[in-house]
Write an enzyme that holds these catalytic residues in place. Structure first.
Site, mmCIF file in Angstrom:
data_model
loop_
_atom_site.group_PDB
_atom_site.id
_atom_site.type_symbol
_atom_site.label_atom_id
_atom_site.label_comp_id
_atom_site.label_asym_id
_atom_site.label_seq_id
_atom_site.Cartn_x
_atom_site.Cartn_y
_atom_site.Cartn_z
ATOM 1 N N CYS A 198 0.803 -1.223 0.000
ATOM 2 C CA CYS A 198 0.000 0.000 0.000
ATOM 3 C C CYS A 198 0.838 1.275 0.000
ATOM 4 O O CYS A 198 0.292 2.374 -0.099
ATOM 5 C CB CYS A 198 -0.954 -0.012 1.187
ATOM 6 N N HIS A 215 -2.567 7.556 6.819
ATOM 7 C CA HIS A 215 -2.858 6.268 6.197
ATOM 8 C C HIS A 215 -4.261 5.841 6.610
ATOM 9 O O HIS A 215 -5.049 5.423 5.765
ATOM 10 C CB HIS A 215 -1.805 5.242 6.635
ATOM 11 N N GLU A 267 -0.872 4.936 14.356
ATOM 12 C CA GLU A 267 -0.520 6.129 13.588
ATOM 13 C C GLU A 267 -0.715 7.396 14.415
ATOM 14 O O GLU A 267 0.097 8.327 14.346
ATOM 15 C CB GLU A 267 -1.338 6.198 12.304
ATOM 16 N N LYS A 327 -9.545 7.967 3.203
ATOM 17 C CA LYS A 327 -10.020 6.595 2.973
ATOM 18 C C LYS A 327 -11.427 6.402 3.520
ATOM 19 O O LYS A 327 -12.107 5.439 3.144
ATOM 20 C CB LYS A 327 -9.067 5.584 3.615
ATOM 21 N N HIS A 352 -9.808 1.933 0.574
ATOM 22 C CA HIS A 352 -8.357 1.747 0.498
ATOM 23 C C HIS A 352 -7.973 1.244 -0.893
ATOM 24 O O HIS A 352 -8.285 0.107 -1.256
ATOM 25 C CB HIS A 352 -7.918 0.762 1.567
ATOM 26 N N PHE A 403 1.639 -3.602 3.914
ATOM 27 C CA PHE A 403 1.956 -4.922 4.442
ATOM 28 C C PHE A 403 3.436 -5.214 4.204
ATOM 29 O O PHE A 403 3.987 -4.902 3.146
ATOM 30 C CB PHE A 403 1.122 -5.999 3.743
#
Length: 419
Positions: free
Chosen positions: A166, A307, A318, A339, A344, A405
């Site tokens: 991502c 994110h 975060e 998002k 996403h 990831f």
């Protein structure tokens, strides 16, 4: 060696809430949700039956039948946004541009997953007879979007793809930024695309227990920072950004949206899919971005596009990282997760979120985090997470985070352009 300045001169977007940059931006500031029941396949047997799909996209509007059949949907999305960005930057209207110094660096986390699925299913339908499409491999491989863009326009500068889950599109932007400021190229078309709303994409992420299963209310399922968040909403689409060396842009009279003022990279080195619980990698990547330019300080950042995927662990980690990096200034910034509206977009997320950050700098409007209903006691409620409604304010500089990831982290900073 004195590093060159790098500016943004063109934008292109194809998203679940708008099929152009302007439509996308209007969707963002109006708090539009792109989540709805899946239309691309019968999802009735899946734990998650909704996604943030691109709406109203017909390949026939953009490609002839032959070309469309030779490109996976992720490449088609890439070509459409690249065309918008190239035209927006007026790159084709200037004969003085050296196409040998115009490059393409593109990100995709998964690439042609629809093509892969179709070909493997076809193999088994044919009783194991290997009648594969001769374009199977060229359609599937993640680098092919960059190749297709380069071939269409004849751009012969640096050309490759970045794959970091991502964080892919933000990695592409940072690579493009670095090549230009080092003098290796004058212009680079950068961004990312993804088209993973299919049985394999939804089923795979369901198996990881990563997706929201709020099938009774898909439009409110993406809930970053909300106490009742239960996973991310899968999205698709693409974003393209034209990065250009400052003097080159000025010489040809280009419109300048913003300037890149730093890029940072780091790794969590912790877990395949989970973030470090204390946000160590997220802390490092933001600090690295802030330290990339000597004249950018944390107090200059007015907006952080996080994110913020709407996962229980990720959102908390975060926020911890933001507070550690910015200290008291964290309470003076606006923070939001777009998002909540787009879902996403995996490897394309960094591209459309960079565009949101650039437009926030340009227009002095911070897009909201929609779908907030219940405060989470683990998330500091004194932070301005821009819940449910866009906010007008001066945005001198914006930082955009993307984490992937494997522990891949990338952050990029955009600031107002000043001659």
């Amino acid at each position: 060696m004195q590093l060159k300045r790098v500016v943004v001169t063109g934008l292109g977007a194809l998203t679940p809430i708008g099929n152009s940059t302007q439509e996308y931006w209007e969707g963002l500031i109006n708090g539009k949700s792109g989540s709805a029941p899946i239309s691309k396949f019968d999802a009735s047997n899946f734990k998650t039956q909704f996604a943030c799909e691109v709406k109203g996209f017909d390949p026939k509007d953009h490609f002839d039948r032959r070309d469309a059949r030779r490109m996976d949907l992720f490449s088609q999305y890439a070509m459409v946004v690249a065309d918008e960005a190239v035209k927006n930057a007026n790159l084709l209207d200037n004969d003085d541009i050296d196409i040998g110094r115009v490059g393409v660096i593109w990100g995709s986390g998964i690439g042609g997953i629809q093509t892969f699925q179709d070909e493997v299913q076809g193999f088994y339908r044919n009783d194991g007879n290997p009648r594969f499409n001769p374009f199977f491999i060229p359609k599937m491989i993640a680098d092919i979007a960059a190749g297709n863009i380069s071939i269409k326009y004849g751009f012969r500068g640096p050309n490759y793809s970045t794959v970091s889950a991502c964080a892919s599109a933000t990695n592409a932007l940072i690579d493009a930024f670095n090549l230009i400021r080092l003098g290796k190229a004058d212009v680079i078309v950068s961004g990312g695309s993804e088209a993973a709303v299919n049985e394999s994409g939804v089923g795979g992420f369901n198996a990881l227990q990563a997706l929201s299963t709020r099938n009774d209310s898909p439009e409110t399922a993406s809930r970053p920072f909300d106490k009742d968040r239960d996973g991310f909403v899968l999205g698709e689409g693409a974003g393209a950004i034209i990065l250009e060396e400052y003097e080159h842009a000025v010489a040809r009279g280009a419109t300048i949206y913003a300037e890149i003022a730093g890029g940072g990279l780091s790794a969590d080195a912790h877990h395949l899919t989970a973030p470090h619980p204390e946000g160590l990698g997220a802390t490092s990547v933001m600090e690295n971005a802030l330290n990339d330019f000597s004249d950018i300080k944390k107090e200059d950042i007015d907006y952080v596009n996080v994110h913020g995927t709407s996962t229980p662990l990720g959102d908390v980690a975060e926020v911890k990282a933001i507070k550690k990096v910015f200290g008291d200034h964290a309470y003076k910034m606006n923070i939001s997760s777009t998002k909540s509206m787009t879902g996403h977009l995996l490897g394309a997320a960094g591209a459309i979120e960079a565009i949101a950050s650039i437009m926030a700098v340009k227009e002095n409007i911070v897009p909201p985090t929609i779908n907030h209903f219940t405060d989470d006691e683990e998330i500091d409620d004194k932070l301005n997470l821009t819940f449910n409604k866009a906010e007008e304010r001066e945005v001198k500089a914006a930082l955009s985070n993307t984490f992937g990831f494997g522990g891949h982290n990338a952050s990029v900073i955009f600031r107002k352009f000043v001659k």
